[in-house]
Design an enzyme around this catalytic site. Sequence first.
Site, mmCIF file in Angstrom:
data_model
loop_
_atom_site.group_PDB
_atom_site.id
_atom_site.type_symbol
_atom_site.label_atom_id
_atom_site.label_comp_id
_atom_site.label_asym_id
_atom_site.label_seq_id
_atom_site.Cartn_x
_atom_site.Cartn_y
_atom_site.Cartn_z
ATOM 1 N N GLU A 269 14.017 -14.336 -61.947
ATOM 2 C CA GLU A 269 14.481 -13.901 -60.634
ATOM 3 C C GLU A 269 15.745 -13.117 -60.917
ATOM 4 O OE1 GLU A 269 17.001 -13.811 -57.868
ATOM 5 O OE2 GLU A 269 17.093 -15.979 -58.092
ATOM 6 N N CYS A 308 22.012 -13.041 -55.064
ATOM 7 C CA CYS A 308 20.860 -12.213 -55.400
ATOM 8 C C CYS A 308 20.143 -11.756 -54.138
ATOM 9 C CB CYS A 308 19.911 -12.979 -56.313
ATOM 10 S SG CYS A 308 19.512 -14.615 -55.701
HETATM 11 P P1 NDP Z 1 23.328 -12.186 -67.345
HETATM 12 O O1 NDP Z 1 21.958 -11.725 -67.062
HETATM 13 O O2 NDP Z 1 24.044 -11.588 -68.472
HETATM 14 O O3 NDP Z 1 23.357 -13.769 -67.579
HETATM 15 C C1 NDP Z 1 22.553 -14.658 -66.873
HETATM 16 C C2 NDP Z 1 22.316 -15.895 -67.713
HETATM 17 O O4 NDP Z 1 21.626 -15.523 -68.897
HETATM 18 C C3 NDP Z 1 23.588 -16.562 -68.163
HETATM 19 O O5 NDP Z 1 23.377 -17.954 -68.174
HETATM 20 C C4 NDP Z 1 23.763 -16.035 -69.564
HETATM 21 O O6 NDP Z 1 24.532 -16.889 -70.357
HETATM 22 C C5 NDP Z 1 22.335 -16.004 -70.031
HETATM 23 N N1 NDP Z 1 22.078 -15.100 -71.143
HETATM 24 C C6 NDP Z 1 22.571 -13.855 -71.331
HETATM 25 N N2 NDP Z 1 22.071 -13.350 -72.468
HETATM 26 C C7 NDP Z 1 21.258 -14.285 -73.007
HETATM 27 C C8 NDP Z 1 20.486 -14.359 -74.197
HETATM 28 N N3 NDP Z 1 20.417 -13.362 -75.040
HETATM 29 N N4 NDP Z 1 19.788 -15.481 -74.428
HETATM 30 C C9 NDP Z 1 19.838 -16.518 -73.575
HETATM 31 N N5 NDP Z 1 20.565 -16.511 -72.448
HETATM 32 C C10 NDP Z 1 21.266 -15.404 -72.165
HETATM 33 O O7 NDP Z 1 24.109 -12.017 -66.030
HETATM 34 P P2 NDP Z 1 25.660 -12.192 -65.779
HETATM 35 O O8 NDP Z 1 25.867 -13.578 -65.374
HETATM 36 O O9 NDP Z 1 26.509 -11.671 -66.877
HETATM 37 O O10 NDP Z 1 25.811 -11.192 -64.556
HETATM 38 C C11 NDP Z 1 25.648 -9.794 -64.778
HETATM 39 C C12 NDP Z 1 25.027 -9.148 -63.565
HETATM 40 O O11 NDP Z 1 23.767 -9.742 -63.279
HETATM 41 C C13 NDP Z 1 25.802 -9.308 -62.298
HETATM 42 O O12 NDP Z 1 26.838 -8.403 -62.204
HETATM 43 C C14 NDP Z 1 24.727 -9.055 -61.302
HETATM 44 O O13 NDP Z 1 24.487 -7.689 -61.159
HETATM 45 C C15 NDP Z 1 23.502 -9.699 -61.908
HETATM 46 N N6 NDP Z 1 23.257 -11.057 -61.427
HETATM 47 C C16 NDP Z 1 22.188 -11.323 -60.654
HETATM 48 C C17 NDP Z 1 21.976 -12.597 -60.180
HETATM 49 C C18 NDP Z 1 20.812 -12.997 -59.373
HETATM 50 O O14 NDP Z 1 20.873 -14.066 -58.795
HETATM 51 N N7 NDP Z 1 19.744 -12.296 -59.319
HETATM 52 C C19 NDP Z 1 22.902 -13.660 -60.436
HETATM 53 C C20 NDP Z 1 23.972 -13.311 -61.297
HETATM 54 C C21 NDP Z 1 24.119 -12.060 -61.766
HETATM 55 P P3 NDP Z 1 26.082 -16.625 -70.606
HETATM 56 O O15 NDP Z 1 26.764 -16.663 -69.275
HETATM 57 O O16 NDP Z 1 26.495 -17.754 -71.474
HETATM 58 O O17 NDP Z 1 26.171 -15.287 -71.258
#
Ligand code: NDP
Length: 685
Positions: A269, A308
């Site tokens: 999602e 989101c």
């Molecule tokens: P990310 O997609 O970078 O991270 C989401 C989750 O994935 C976090 O728990 C992160 O861990 C984890 N993750 C990242 N890279 C890996 C990997 N290679 N392997 C396993 N797990 C991984 O999103 P962000 O939180 O940095 O947010 C960035 C942007 O995403 C926001 O600015 C927004 O645009 C969007 N977003 C959308 C959301 C939604 O609900 N649809 C919610 C939040 C963000 P870790 O934090 O430890 O890096």
Amino acid sequence: MTTTSAETAATTAILPSYIKGEWWRPETDAAVQEVRDASTGDVVARVSSEGIDLAGALEYARTVGHDSLAPLTFHQRAIILKKMALALTERKDELYEISARTGATKADSWVDIDGGIGVLFAYSSKGRREMPQSTVLLDGPLEPLSKDGSFLGRHIFTSLPGAALQINAFNFAVWGSLEKLAPAFLAGVPSIIKPATPTGYLAEHMVRILDESGLLPEGSVQLVSGSLPGVFDLLKLGDTVAFTGSAYTADKLRRHEAFQSGGVRFTCETDSINASVLGPDATPDTPEFTAFVKQLVTEMTSKAGQKCTAIRRAIVPSALAADVARAVADRIAERIVVGDPRDEGVTMGPLASMEQRDEVLSQVGKLVDAGGRVVVGTDQPQPSQGAFVSPMLLRFDDALTDALHEIEAFGPVASLLTYDSVDEAVDLVARGGGSLVTSVVSHDPEFVGALVPRIAGMNGRILLLDRDNLKTSTGHGSPLPMLMHGGPGRAGGGEELGGIIAVKHHMQRTAVQGTPELMTAVTGVWHSGASANADAEHPFRKSLAELRIGDQVRSGLREVSLDDIERFAHFTGDTFYAHMDEEAAAANPFFPGRVAHGYLLVSFAAGLFVEPAPGPVLANTGLENLKFMTPVSAGDSIRVELTAKEITPRETDDYGQVRWDARLINQNDEIVAQYDVLTMVAKTR
Ligand code: NDP
């Protein structure tokens, strides 16, 4: 006041993970990330998973976790979910206090914390109402595969044998974890929760409360604070990954061979460019106009727009654009106070981190470069230690500008664009490339009826808002456990919530073919043709503890007379011609002439199978799947076979439900009617 685990972490130790039944911390300070209070910039946690045994954690879930969770019935798991919800409710003040550090106001925290607890309650209740007291879930009808009934087919769902790895976003540390945990838990699959690093300290405290409650079956829940190096190489068939976060990360992760060729399920999602469409009827003097503006401002500012589901595109008729911009500016000026959520009167907190603030302002910069004018708020950074930005509405004169449909500024930011026809509105919604949710705010059934079927294919959920439901509506931004949460295309293509379907993501659907006897053994539900026990004792004399599936009562034949039919007709007033007029009935393609009422036959059946004395059977609560199959004429005879088909003791009551297979059969052994009788039966005599 007790010291919270996050405070402890800020001053002394690294935020722990909970794996293999223990709280674990890295032994070294290498790779530690500092996480700061979103308003003050103070360090609140130090995070690292350096040296964590992820292979061990996965194996622990697949073995210990699976062995403790999978043997429980759906109802037993559902009861634990409810107790977990109660345990979190009891200590939710602690969660609220920690949540404020993430930049969340009380209202934001309510969505995250009470919203998350609400998902546990909802799945607990659904699990008990819609799933059996069993470990096997039947799916769909029985498929007869041979004329003599000896070969049947049926679909069943059973728990996947692996671990459910749940990767969560930073914006809803509690809700995000619980909305993934609840369906997996109900399915009997152990969870490994991986919160996003910036707010992981809140998820850590939530897991700590669950651990301290003593409710968690061993290995059913683990937590990784920090990153997951190399975890996808460790996944096996039977494991699942559910991801929430950016479309960019999702796209990178889903390419891993574990998902491409290893058979591991990946659902996600991701951010989507959601829309809210104002109908042409909703002029400024209407309740719909007010509701549209109010909802737009709520969606821009709740969680500082870090949702989101937030509205990113306000799509309005050209003639109303100036009015909407003015009304949004007025409402923000009147209602929105940006600041530290712990301060009195603040209605919008900061973004979750300085990195997020920079990211949002950079995305707004791209939108401005593409032609967006900031008509409400400012795109200048606020001088502060905290991650504050102002709510911003950007006006686009060219609604077809690609950037506004593609760039997500994950903060209090929305774009205003216009349309002049239904076709244009459909096109604009679709340009988002797949959304979690679109609102349509209109009181005009013609407009709504023309628009919605054409935009539904691009959306996971559609909210229709007008004057008649604006007080009762749960709102654009609130995913509900019983309704689809997920969306096509850019929204990730997943379906995280939506009732029992989310549970099935953690189960395997299998077609089982065999005899009624073996099908009964596999499913725990009696199948017609399997052995039945019509021994001396009437099954209505047996308590739930004594009754077995297959226990049966068989009646003798009872003749149905013309007098019976006429008396029933006059007694009930049902003098339909098929029962009263020989000639008219015979002209009907279904009947040979006058026939008995179906309800007369069902009533006779009750008289034939009932055991009248007070006993363990407490009530007849319903009748399902009734089919009349062969007409009964005066002079025909009927008998009944009633067989205990499914026994469902209630976990929290002294009684449970028995579903009986009822068959009415005529003197030629043809089935006259078939249905399920539902009764409540005491657990003991
Ligand atoms: P990310 O997609 O970078 O991270 C989401 C989750 O994935 C976090 O728990 C992160 O861990 C984890 N993750 C990242 N890279 C890996 C990997 N290679 N392997 C396993 N797990 C991984 O999103 P962000 O939180 O940095 O947010 C960035 C942007 O995403 C926001 O600015 C927004 O645009 C969007 N977003 C959308 C959301 C939604 O609900 N649809 C919610 C939040 C963000 P870790 O934090 O430890 O890096």
